[in-house]
Design an enzyme around this catalytic site. Structure first.
Site, PDB file in Angstrom:
ATOM      1  N   ILE A  22       0.921  -1.172   0.044  1.00 30.28           N
ATOM      2  CA  ILE A  22      -0.081  -0.169   0.050  1.00 30.28           C
ATOM      3  C   ILE A  22       0.905   1.311  -0.057  1.00 30.28           C
ATOM      4  O   ILE A  22       0.527   2.141  -0.643  1.00 30.28           O
ATOM      5  CB  ILE A  22      -0.796  -0.005   1.210  1.00 30.28           C
ATOM      6  CG1 ILE A  22      -1.782  -1.252   1.327  1.00 30.28           C
ATOM      7  CG2 ILE A  22      -1.722   1.108   1.154  1.00 30.28           C
ATOM      8  CD1 ILE A  22      -2.752  -1.354  -0.100  1.00 30.28           C
ATOM      9  N   TYR A  57      -4.764 -19.711   1.391  1.00 29.34           N
ATOM     10  CA  TYR A  57      -4.755 -19.471   2.494  1.00 29.34           C
ATOM     11  C   TYR A  57      -3.276 -19.046   3.054  1.00 29.34           C
ATOM     12  O   TYR A  57      -2.817 -18.623   4.190  1.00 29.34           O
ATOM     13  CB  TYR A  57      -4.888 -20.927   3.712  1.00 29.34           C
ATOM     14  CG  TYR A  57      -6.432 -21.045   3.921  1.00 29.34           C
ATOM     15  CD1 TYR A  57      -7.110 -20.141   4.272  1.00 29.34           C
ATOM     16  CD2 TYR A  57      -7.118 -22.137   3.510  1.00 29.34           C
ATOM     17  CE1 TYR A  57      -8.660 -20.328   4.356  1.00 29.34           C
ATOM     18  CE2 TYR A  57      -8.234 -22.586   3.690  1.00 29.34           C
ATOM     19  CZ  TYR A  57      -9.133 -21.553   4.246  1.00 29.34           C
ATOM     20  OH  TYR A  57     -10.537 -21.777   4.640  1.00 29.34           O
ATOM     21  N   ASP A 151      15.424 -11.876   7.044  1.00 30.23           N
ATOM     22  CA  ASP A 151      15.098 -13.141   6.545  1.00 30.23           C
ATOM     23  C   ASP A 151      16.280 -13.635   5.644  1.00 30.23           C
ATOM     24  O   ASP A 151      16.848 -12.945   4.900  1.00 30.23           O
ATOM     25  CB  ASP A 151      14.067 -12.973   5.538  1.00 30.23           C
ATOM     26  CG  ASP A 151      12.771 -12.500   6.389  1.00 30.23           C
ATOM     27  OD1 ASP A 151      12.725 -12.580   7.610  1.00 30.23           O
ATOM     28  OD2 ASP A 151      11.676 -12.483   5.624  1.00 30.23           O
ATOM     29  N   ILE A 152      16.603 -14.836   5.679  1.00 33.60           N
ATOM     30  CA  ILE A 152      17.547 -15.598   4.975  1.00 33.60           C
ATOM     31  C   ILE A 152      17.198 -15.422   3.455  1.00 33.60           C
ATOM     32  O   ILE A 152      18.015 -15.215   2.608  1.00 33.60           O
ATOM     33  CB  ILE A 152      17.703 -16.995   5.399  1.00 33.60           C
ATOM     34  CG1 ILE A 152      18.303 -17.040   6.824  1.00 33.60           C
ATOM     35  CG2 ILE A 152      18.577 -17.720   4.316  1.00 33.60           C
ATOM     36  CD1 ILE A 152      18.373 -18.748   7.361  1.00 33.60           C
ATOM     37  N   LYS A 192      13.296   1.384  19.499  1.00 31.33           N
ATOM     38  CA  LYS A 192      14.083   0.297  19.377  1.00 31.33           C
ATOM     39  C   LYS A 192      14.082  -0.559  18.392  1.00 31.33           C
ATOM     40  O   LYS A 192      14.999  -0.901  17.473  1.00 31.33           O
ATOM     41  CB  LYS A 192      14.420  -0.358  20.619  1.00 31.33           C
ATOM     42  CG  LYS A 192      15.719  -0.944  21.048  1.00 31.33           C
ATOM     43  CD  LYS A 192      16.957   0.104  21.205  1.00 31.33           C
ATOM     44  CE  LYS A 192      16.986   0.518  22.684  1.00 31.33           C
ATOM     45  NZ  LYS A 192      17.926   1.318  22.993  1.00 31.33           N
ATOM     46  N   GLN A 195      15.384   1.060  15.124  1.00 35.84           N
ATOM     47  CA  GLN A 195      16.992   1.167  15.278  1.00 35.84           C
ATOM     48  C   GLN A 195      17.583  -0.224  14.984  1.00 35.84           C
ATOM     49  O   GLN A 195      18.613  -0.154  14.247  1.00 35.84           O
ATOM     50  CB  GLN A 195      17.452   1.607  16.502  1.00 35.84           C
ATOM     51  CG  GLN A 195      17.023   2.934  17.068  1.00 35.84           C
ATOM     52  CD  GLN A 195      17.330   3.293  18.615  1.00 35.84           C
ATOM     53  OE1 GLN A 195      18.488   2.776  19.023  1.00 35.84           O
ATOM     54  NE2 GLN A 195      16.361   3.681  19.143  1.00 35.84           N
ATOM     55  N   LYS A 226      15.201  11.670  17.250  1.00 36.57           N
ATOM     56  CA  LYS A 226      15.689  10.496  17.954  1.00 36.57           C
ATOM     57  C   LYS A 226      15.819   9.227  16.807  1.00 36.57           C
ATOM     58  O   LYS A 226      17.049   8.918  16.542  1.00 36.57           O
ATOM     59  CB  LYS A 226      14.839   9.903  18.965  1.00 36.57           C
ATOM     60  CG  LYS A 226      15.620   8.910  19.720  1.00 36.57           C
ATOM     61  CD  LYS A 226      14.918   8.469  20.895  1.00 36.57           C
ATOM     62  CE  LYS A 226      15.193   7.082  21.625  1.00 36.57           C
ATOM     63  NZ  LYS A 226      14.319   6.735  22.646  1.00 36.57           N
ATOM     64  N   CYS A 384     -16.524 -16.946 -11.991  1.00 37.06           N
ATOM     65  CA  CYS A 384     -15.699 -18.242 -12.360  1.00 37.06           C
ATOM     66  C   CYS A 384     -16.393 -19.573 -11.906  1.00 37.06           C
ATOM     67  O   CYS A 384     -17.311 -20.066 -12.123  1.00 37.06           O
ATOM     68  CB  CYS A 384     -14.354 -17.930 -11.933  1.00 37.06           C
ATOM     69  SG  CYS A 384     -13.268 -19.037 -12.910  1.00 37.06           S
ATOM     70  N   GLN A 388     -19.909 -21.608 -12.493  1.00 38.53           N
ATOM     71  CA  GLN A 388     -20.096 -22.881 -12.909  1.00 38.53           C
ATOM     72  C   GLN A 388     -21.168 -23.463 -11.954  1.00 38.53           C
ATOM     73  O   GLN A 388     -21.953 -24.324 -12.481  1.00 38.53           O
ATOM     74  CB  GLN A 388     -18.665 -23.526 -12.829  1.00 38.53           C
ATOM     75  CG  GLN A 388     -17.725 -23.001 -13.805  1.00 38.53           C
ATOM     76  CD  GLN A 388     -16.343 -23.422 -13.750  1.00 38.53           C
ATOM     77  OE1 GLN A 388     -15.925 -24.235 -13.009  1.00 38.53           O
ATOM     78  NE2 GLN A 388     -15.512 -23.173 -14.641  1.00 38.53           N
ATOM     79  N   HIS A 510     -12.779 -13.270 -14.627  1.00 39.48           N
ATOM     80  CA  HIS A 510     -12.750 -12.226 -13.382  1.00 39.48           C
ATOM     81  C   HIS A 510     -12.760 -10.808 -13.586  1.00 39.48           C
ATOM     82  O   HIS A 510     -11.750 -10.246 -13.691  1.00 39.48           O
ATOM     83  CB  HIS A 510     -11.329 -12.719 -12.669  1.00 39.48           C
ATOM     84  CG  HIS A 510     -11.293 -14.275 -12.278  1.00 39.48           C
ATOM     85  ND1 HIS A 510     -11.436 -14.726 -10.963  1.00 39.48           N
ATOM     86  CD2 HIS A 510     -11.000 -15.258 -12.994  1.00 39.48           C
ATOM     87  CE1 HIS A 510     -11.376 -15.934 -10.852  1.00 39.48           C
ATOM     88  NE2 HIS A 510     -11.070 -16.529 -11.913  1.00 39.48           N
ATOM     89  N   GLU A 512     -13.376  -8.898 -11.126  1.00 48.01           N
ATOM     90  CA  GLU A 512     -12.688  -8.122 -10.270  1.00 48.01           C
ATOM     91  C   GLU A 512     -11.233  -7.487 -10.368  1.00 48.01           C
ATOM     92  O   GLU A 512     -10.934  -6.603  -9.818  1.00 48.01           O
ATOM     93  CB  GLU A 512     -12.850  -8.869  -8.895  1.00 48.01           C
ATOM     94  CG  GLU A 512     -11.782 -10.080  -8.748  1.00 48.01           C
ATOM     95  CD  GLU A 512     -12.314 -11.398  -9.692  1.00 48.01           C
ATOM     96  OE1 GLU A 512     -13.305 -11.176 -10.356  1.00 48.01           O
ATOM     97  OE2 GLU A 512     -11.913 -12.352  -9.312  1.00 48.01           O
TER      98      GLU A 512
HETATM   99  N1  GLN Z   1     -12.095 -24.437 -10.746  1.00 46.61           N
HETATM  100  C1  GLN Z   1     -12.806 -24.062 -11.772  1.00 46.61           C
HETATM  101  C2  GLN Z   1     -12.048 -24.041 -12.862  1.00 46.61           C
HETATM  102  O1  GLN Z   1     -10.713 -24.307 -13.186  1.00 46.61           O
HETATM  103  C3  GLN Z   1     -12.900 -22.451 -11.521  1.00 46.61           C
HETATM  104  C4  GLN Z   1     -11.656 -21.401 -11.500  1.00 46.61           C
HETATM  105  C5  GLN Z   1     -12.004 -20.405 -10.691  1.00 46.61           C
HETATM  106  O2  GLN Z   1     -13.021 -20.154 -10.226  1.00 46.61           O
HETATM  107  N2  GLN Z   1     -10.892 -19.552 -10.747  1.00 46.61           N
HETATM  108  O3  GLN Z   1     -12.362 -23.923 -14.177  1.00 46.61           O
END
Ligand code: GLN
Length: 539
Positions: A22, A57, A151-152, A192, A195, A226, A384, A388, A510, A512
């Site tokens: 951001i 996740y 971080d390594i 700190k 720093q 500081k 998507c 379906q 998509h 979005e």
């Molecule tokens: N799993 C579904 C596909 O592969 C939908 C994929 C998704 O929602 N991006 O067509």
């Protein structure tokens, strides 16, 4: 490399999740509004070639660019803030760097040499950074280094930054984003950790030019003094990055701190006109002062980690602002939706959005929710996998094909209304092999989707392996679900709608990913409009 391009590196210290993405996007916005051409790049230290094979996740949503790159979700912020598309070159992982180097080694490019982290890996990193300025003569390339200093995994990146600072001198600048925690027991902000974090960066040979300090409370002059004293940073370059109530406020906060002026001064660039942020401020004003409020259910299987649906929730915000509406998003775990509780769960909703996804978990719940939306007339938006599922629901409950399914979940389905695309059948690898990126689509005039876009030719981004099975198209259309959008080269159905429903739309793509502050996506604007209508007629 363009001769005049300046490079800004953004590193992070103390903890992850400080908001480097951001801050980078906000700085880019400020520089863009002063007339500079800017792009932002994210370097991710993990070994996956791209985030396409990652479970949401792990790092949240996988964002897809028009040229078909599966990328980190920060690229979504870059596009939403700048309204400029990103590409394959804007997100590089350690996996990609090593893959390139190993391929070069096999080709014999380094013949006779021992291939090492320094110089081969660091050279590859530097080339990937400079590559952007070769594609287009950007005035400024901002490169965000993922991870936290120390971080390594990020060591080769910091080393590449050190080398570039040495090689390009005044054309480089390092911004370090750090945390100033507030200890409530002491009633004090503590410097700190910052720093120490700057010390860790100095040990690697990098002196930051600017510090962006994440804080819950204002930094007073003494505290800034500081921090400056301990870190060799000029006091005007100790920038307060206060927690904001919305990410869209951050550019204005940073402008008030004069981050853009400090950066331009340090890079020797002229300041020109003050940034023109009128449109941005107007957006923010509408966001903070809505006239209406509505409830939207977001049904998905990754709802516990909201970043999994980042672009969808931002596109909902954009669509809300365009309609002067505040959207209360109700996160519903699809696994928890059943025929018994669907009515109770969704009765207060003015719109229902069923999210994208993969695999069988939560499918039954999505189908129940869609049935509810179809039968009750609540606006429905399927994206998507959401589209379906709408096709499967319609096949089962309207066409009477009770065993209809997608071959993703039931490969032996007797009625595979969603089936694997031809081109996908020969793929043996999982990574980067889906139908990815922008494809054109023709819309049927007169449809709701057409009215939303005001055009019959659109281009949207995809990420999937399965598609509407055209063998069933005639049966669907006879019963009221129409294939409204089609890719004319492949004949694939990209969008469906039920015309005798107030707003029931499913898209294989998509939308979005293309919604930005400047250009809220027309389908999200139209969906929210329909939800407002639903509220005014049904309460
Ligand atoms: N799993 C579904 C596909 O592969 C939908 C994929 C998704 O929602 N991006 O067509």
């Amino acid at each position: 490399m363009s001769n005049n391009t300046k490079f800004i590196f953004v590193t992070g210290g103390v903890t992850s999740s400080l908001g480097k993405g951001i801050v980078s996007a906000s700085l880019a916005k400020l520089l863009q509004s002063r007339g500079y051409s800017v792009t932002i790049q994210k370097l991710d230290p993990y070994i996956n070639i791209d985030p396409g094979t990652l479970n949401p996740y792990e790092h949240g949503e996988c964002y897809v660019t028009d040229d078909g790159a599966e990328t980190d979700l920060d690229l979504g912020h870059y596009e939403r803030f700048l309204n400029v598309p990103t590409s394959q070159a804007n997100n590089i992982t350690t996996g990609r760097i090593y893959k390139n180097v190993i391929e070069k080694e096999r080709r014999g490019d380094y013949l006779g040499k021992t291939v090492q982290v320094i110089p081969h890996i660091t050279n590859e990193i530097k080339e990937r950074i400079k590559e952007l300025s070769e594609q287009y003569p950007y005035d400024i390339v901002i490169t965000e280094i993922g991870g936290t200093v120390g971080d390594i995994e990020s060591l080769p990146y910091i080393e590449a930054v050190r080398q570039m600072m040495w090689e390009l001198e005044d054309d480089c600048l390092v911004i370090h984003l750090t945390l100033i925690p507030y200890l409530s027991a002491a009633g004090e902000l503590k410097t700190k950790p910052t720093q120490h974090s700057v010390k860790a960066l100095l040990e690697l040979g990098v002196q930051p030019d600017v510090l962006c300090c994440r804080t819950e409370h204002p930094l007073d002059f003494e505290l800034r003094k500081k921090i400056a004293r301990f870190t060799n940073v000029t006091i005007n370059a100790v920038i307060e990055a206060r927690d904001a109530s919305t990410i869209y406020e951050v550019p204005l906060f940073l402008q008030a701190e004069e981050l853009d002026s400090v950066v331009l001064d340090k890079l020797g660039l002229s300041k020109g006109n003050p940034p023109n942020l009128d449109h941005w401020k107007e957006f923010l004003d509408k966001l903070n002062n809505p006239t209406f409020e509505i409830n939207i259910a977001l049904i998905g299987k990754y709802v516990e980690l909201k970043d999994s649906y980042k672009s969808i929730t931002e596109a909902i915000i954009h669509g809300g602002v365009a309609n002067n509406a505040k959207i209360k998003v109700h996160w519903i775990q699809s696994e928890n939706v059943t025929a018994k509780n669907v009515q109770e769960l969704l009765t207060e909703m003015h719109g229902i959005l069923v999210a994208p996804g993969f695999g069988s978990r939560g499918i039954a719940g999505k189908i129940e929710a869609i049935r509810f939306a179809r039968e009750t007339g609540v606006p429905f938006f399927g994206i998507c996998l959401g589209m379906q599922c709408a096709v499967i629901e319609f096949a089962r409950n309207v066409l009477g094909l009770s065993d209809a399914h997608t071959t993703e979940i039931d490969p032996d389905s007797k009625h595979p209304v969603i089936s694997m695309m031809e081109g996908q059948k020969k793929q043996s690898n999982f990574g980067g092999t889906m139908r990815l990126g922008g494809f054109s689509c023709q819309l049927k005039p007169g449809s709701k989707i057409y009215r939303a876009y005001q055009s019959d030719q659109i281009r949207e981004r995809h990420r999937h392996r399965y598609e509407f099975n055209n063998d069933y198209l005639a049966a669907f259309e006879k019963s009221g679900m129409t294939g409204i959008g089609k890719n004319m080269e492949s004949g694939l159905i990209e969008a469906i709608e039920i015309s005798n429903h107030p707003w029931f739309i499913g898209v294989q793509y998509h939308p979005e990913y293309k919604s930005t502050v400047v250009n809220p996506h027309p389908l999200f604007v139209s969906f929210i409009q329909a939800a407002l209508q639903q509220k005014s007629t049904n309460g």
